[in-house]
Design an enzyme around this catalytic site. Structure first.
Site, PDB file in Angstrom:
ATOM      1  N   TYR A 176       3.669  -6.327   1.987  1.00 59.58           N
ATOM      2  CA  TYR A 176       3.173  -7.488   2.738  1.00 59.58           C
ATOM      3  C   TYR A 176       3.513  -8.760   1.974  1.00 59.58           C
ATOM      4  O   TYR A 176       3.172  -8.906   0.802  1.00 59.58           O
ATOM      5  CB  TYR A 176       1.649  -7.416   2.952  1.00 59.58           C
ATOM      6  CG  TYR A 176       1.167  -8.579   3.794  1.00 59.58           C
ATOM      7  CD1 TYR A 176       1.228  -8.524   5.190  1.00 59.58           C
ATOM      8  CD2 TYR A 176       0.707  -9.761   3.203  1.00 59.58           C
ATOM      9  CE1 TYR A 176       0.832  -9.602   5.967  1.00 59.58           C
ATOM     10  CE2 TYR A 176       0.314 -10.837   3.976  1.00 59.58           C
ATOM     11  CZ  TYR A 176       0.374 -10.752   5.357  1.00 59.58           C
ATOM     12  OH  TYR A 176      -0.009 -11.822   6.126  1.00 59.58           O
ATOM     13  N   ASP A 184       5.966 -10.392  -6.169  1.00 64.16           N
ATOM     14  CA  ASP A 184       4.980 -11.086  -5.344  1.00 64.16           C
ATOM     15  C   ASP A 184       3.609 -10.754  -5.917  1.00 64.16           C
ATOM     16  O   ASP A 184       3.071  -9.678  -5.689  1.00 64.16           O
ATOM     17  CB  ASP A 184       5.113 -10.625  -3.890  1.00 64.16           C
ATOM     18  CG  ASP A 184       4.071 -11.297  -2.989  1.00 64.16           C
ATOM     19  OD1 ASP A 184       3.149 -11.945  -3.515  1.00 64.16           O
ATOM     20  OD2 ASP A 184       4.200 -11.160  -1.749  1.00 64.16           O
ATOM     21  N   LYS A 195      -2.992 -17.400  -3.332  1.00 66.27           N
ATOM     22  CA  LYS A 195      -4.402 -17.034  -3.158  1.00 66.27           C
ATOM     23  C   LYS A 195      -5.339 -17.722  -4.159  1.00 66.27           C
ATOM     24  O   LYS A 195      -5.815 -18.803  -3.892  1.00 66.27           O
ATOM     25  CB  LYS A 195      -4.557 -15.510  -3.166  1.00 66.27           C
ATOM     26  CG  LYS A 195      -3.945 -14.882  -1.899  1.00 66.27           C
ATOM     27  CD  LYS A 195      -4.541 -13.551  -1.511  1.00 66.27           C
ATOM     28  CE  LYS A 195      -4.232 -13.227  -0.056  1.00 66.27           C
ATOM     29  NZ  LYS A 195      -2.947 -12.599   0.178  1.00 66.27           N
TER      30      LYS A 195
HETATM   31  C1  LIG Z   1      -1.724 -12.923   1.161  1.00 67.30           C
HETATM   32  C2  LIG Z   1      -0.402 -12.521   0.683  1.00 67.30           C
HETATM   33  C3  LIG Z   1       0.757 -13.255   1.035  1.00 67.30           C
HETATM   34  C4  LIG Z   1       0.740 -14.391   2.006  1.00 67.30           C
HETATM   35  O1  LIG Z   1      -0.025 -15.475   1.576  1.00 67.30           O
HETATM   36  P1  LIG Z   1      -0.540 -16.557   2.634  1.00 67.30           P
HETATM   37  O2  LIG Z   1      -1.207 -17.590   1.776  1.00 67.30           O
HETATM   38  O3  LIG Z   1      -1.489 -15.851   3.558  1.00 67.30           O
HETATM   39  O4  LIG Z   1       0.637 -17.075   3.353  1.00 67.30           O
HETATM   40  C5  LIG Z   1       1.960 -12.864   0.470  1.00 67.30           C
HETATM   41  N1  LIG Z   1       2.041 -11.816  -0.357  1.00 67.30           N
HETATM   42  C6  LIG Z   1       0.952 -11.093  -0.707  1.00 67.30           C
HETATM   43  C7  LIG Z   1       1.108  -9.944  -1.654  1.00 67.30           C
HETATM   44  C8  LIG Z   1      -0.300 -11.415  -0.187  1.00 67.30           C
HETATM   45  O5  LIG Z   1      -1.364 -10.676  -0.511  1.00 67.30           O
END
Ligand SMILES: *Cc1c(COP(=O)(O)O)cnc(C)c1O
Length: 395
Positions: free
Chosen positions: A137, A222, A250
């Site tokens: 994700y 990520d 986040k």
């Molecule tokens: C939440 C998340 C995103 C996306 O972040 P947003 O601020 O919602 O756009 C990308 N990668 C990971 C691993 C996430 O948990």
């Protein structure tokens, strides 16, 4: 569809949020630490922290003070102008990261951090193929969505970016095969969050790093969800892996919209002037919150506390009945309880009993509590969850 009238009728109370989510049925009014309060005055123990955002808990006094002070001084200033609080944020973040990562690009969300990572990978390598992981994700803007694997998020908006392939997570042989040919980057979560807190085998991330280096592909980690949450600054630190490009979001400003893409000198040097930009990114207000937050997150005592609370939680959850719990996975305060039954009804029951938890996929209860949660509160919430899970197993 009927054509809109040429004479506009204004207002009338018709505007409402688009229904994009299954709602939670409570309305939140205030919070402190790991407690949230709804519109009726009821208190909840929060093991969600806004999807992992409120790492220092709600309304942390130091962050609130930083925001309030900056709001009165200068909340907003475009990045074409300097800003002492932006400098302070960069210094605070830099002090926590591997020395190889020397350049930072400001954005407003995790998704945008991945957009920048894709752009960097393309300009730095002159290649366009990207490998991402099954169940990964990475957000829902079109570029980030191309890396995200779930069909439910992708299919309505196809076609997405060309050249992106998904390979099984935690499978180095599959990655090695996919790396044949000219690949710009491999994008990986050190622990998959949305997928249900999937922790790869020890050595996986190091293996990914080595395969990338051998293939001339960049490694993008990520850490939007894992950053600061697993008992070290980066989840990749546990494996002593340094990426070429790192995405953080986040929690880094404890709830204000801020994310960053960080990269090595060589990768950053390839970005042309005007290669990215954003009106709001890196504003003094979010930087003040970010500097205060990262300053506190950098304290090794907090990481130690996260490791201790995480170990305590894993120990308590380990005794749950195997008849209903398939597996408990996690690291630090990022924990998934994988059930043999849908998680939804249990999550709803926990909320009725005053404990907020999160789902991930159909069968996983995900815990992303504030990192500052005290062990007594965490234990109380876990006891409540255990009672619900045991009740469901007996039913
Ligand atoms: C939440 C998340 C995103 C996306 O972040 P947003 O601020 O919602 O756009 C990308 N990668 C990971 C691993 C996430 O948990």
């Amino acid at each position: 569809m009927t054509a809109a009238s040429t004479i506009p009728t204004v207002g009338g109370g018709a505007l409402r949020p688009m229904s994009l989510l299954a709602g939670r049925s409570i309305s939140l009014v205030s919070g402190h630490g790991s407690t949230l309060v709804d519109a009726t005055g009821r208190e909840y123990i929060d093991l969600v922290s806004n999807y992992g955002v409120n790492v220092l808990g709600h309304a942390h006094p130091a962050v609130t003070a930083a925001i309030t002070e900056q709001a009165a001084l200068l909340p907003s200033a475009h990045q074409s102008f300097g800003s002492p609080v932006r400098d302070a944020f960069v210094a605070a973040l830099g002090a926590t990261l591997p020395r190889e990562l020397t350049q930072v690009c400001f954005v407003n969300s995790g998704s945008e951090a991945l957009e920048v990572a894709i752009k960097l990978a393309r300009v730095a390598t002159g290649r366009t193929r990207i490998i991402a992981m099954h169940r990964g994700y990475h957000g829902r803007t079109l570029g980030a969505l191309s890396l995200t694997s779930a069909a439910a998020y992708r299919d309505p908006f196809a076609p997405l970016l060309p050249g992106v392939v998904h390979v099984p997570y935690d499978d180095l042989a599959a990655l090695e095969e996919a790396l044949e040919g000219r690949v710009a980057a491999v994008v990986v979560e050190p622990i998959q969050g949305e997928a249900g807190v999937r922790v790869p085998h020890h050595g996986y991330l190091r293996g990914v790093r080595e395969l990338c280096s051998a293939a001339g592909a960049l490694l993008v980690t990520d850490e939007v969800q894992t950053g600061f949450r697993t008992g070290s600054v980066l989840a990749a630190d546990h494996d002593r892996v340094v990426p070429d490009i790192l995405c953080l979001g986040k929690g880094i400003a404890n709830g204000l919209p801020m994310a960053v893409t960080v990269c090595t000198e060589a990768v950053g040097a390839s970005m042309p002037r005007g290669g990215h930009g954003s009106t709001f990114a890196g504003s003094p207000l979010v930087c003040a919150a970010g500097a205060a937050t990262v300053g506190l997150l950098a304290d090794p005592a907090l990481s130690a506390r996260v490791r201790a609370s995480g170990a305590m939680a894993m120990e308590r959850l380990a005794v749950l009945p195997g008849a209903i719990v398939r597996e408990v996975r996690g690291r630090g305060l990022m924990i998934g309880i994988d059930l043999r039954t849908p998680a939804g009804p249990l999550i709803a029951e926990a909320q009725r009993r005053g404990v907020l938890v999160l789902g991930a996929g159909r069968t996983v209860i995900r815990l992303l509590p504030p990192l500052v949660i005290d062990e007594v509160t965490l234990a109380t919430a876990l006891d409540c969850l255990a009672e619900i899970i045991e009740g469901a197993a007996a039913a």
